[in-house]
Design a protein around this motif. Sequence first.
Motif, PDB file in Angstrom:
ATOM      1  N   LEU A  26       0.852  -1.183   0.000  1.00 47.98           N
ATOM      2  CA  LEU A  26       0.000   0.000   0.000  1.00 47.98           C
ATOM      3  C   LEU A  26       0.885   1.230   0.000  1.00 47.98           C
ATOM      4  N   ASP A  55      -8.847   7.065  -2.728  1.00 50.78           N
ATOM      5  CA  ASP A  55      -9.225   6.078  -1.720  1.00 50.78           C
ATOM      6  C   ASP A  55      -8.555   6.496  -0.426  1.00 50.78           C
ATOM      7  N   ILE A  57      -7.419   4.871   3.157  1.00 49.41           N
ATOM      8  CA  ILE A  57      -7.213   3.558   3.764  1.00 49.41           C
ATOM      9  C   ILE A  57      -6.723   3.734   5.197  1.00 49.41           C
TER      10      ILE A  57
END
Length: 196
Positions: A26, A55, A57
């Motif tokens: 990530l 996004d 996270i």
Amino acid sequence: MAAPGPGEYFSVGSHVSCLTCLGQRLQGEVVAFDYQSKMLTLKCASSSGKPNLNDVILINLAYVSDVDIINDRTETPPPLASLNVSKLANRARTEKEDKLSQAYAISAGVSVEGQQLFQTIHKTIKDCKWQEKNIIVMDDVVISPPYQVENCKGKEGSALSHVRKIVEKHFRDLESQKSMQRSQAQQTQKDSTLSS
């Protein structure tokens, strides 16, 4: 609490790369970091591919095997964007009402078809509600089970006509989806028969 040591904190705006215990890499910009819970929030490129979206996270660093700082930000981060609290409260209230409406329909024993029709109408006309198993639209039109066009009752006029068109289109689209699924299932069955 002891001061965090080197590598144990992350500056907002820094770019980091993490390897999770599942082997997933990530990478993104640090939006927030909570030292006590070891939670890191990253803003990453959108998984939808849309350039104007991101996004977000949340990562529990207890489940991360490796963290690399790609670009450390040392200057003060920009101020947070202001939030429209009343807009958020209205959105939360609307979502709650929608969920309660769905729960009511399920508890009243409304068919799946009726629930789907209600959702379709609600997308176009927000002023619709349940009254037992009937759908009430704009307090003018009543749709009773089995929720077909002929089950739309009300004073003749534009409201009734509009609701009938929505109901008609809903069932036409539903039938189109079913026929497409049947043809895909038949094609899959033919393909598996040919490969055997």
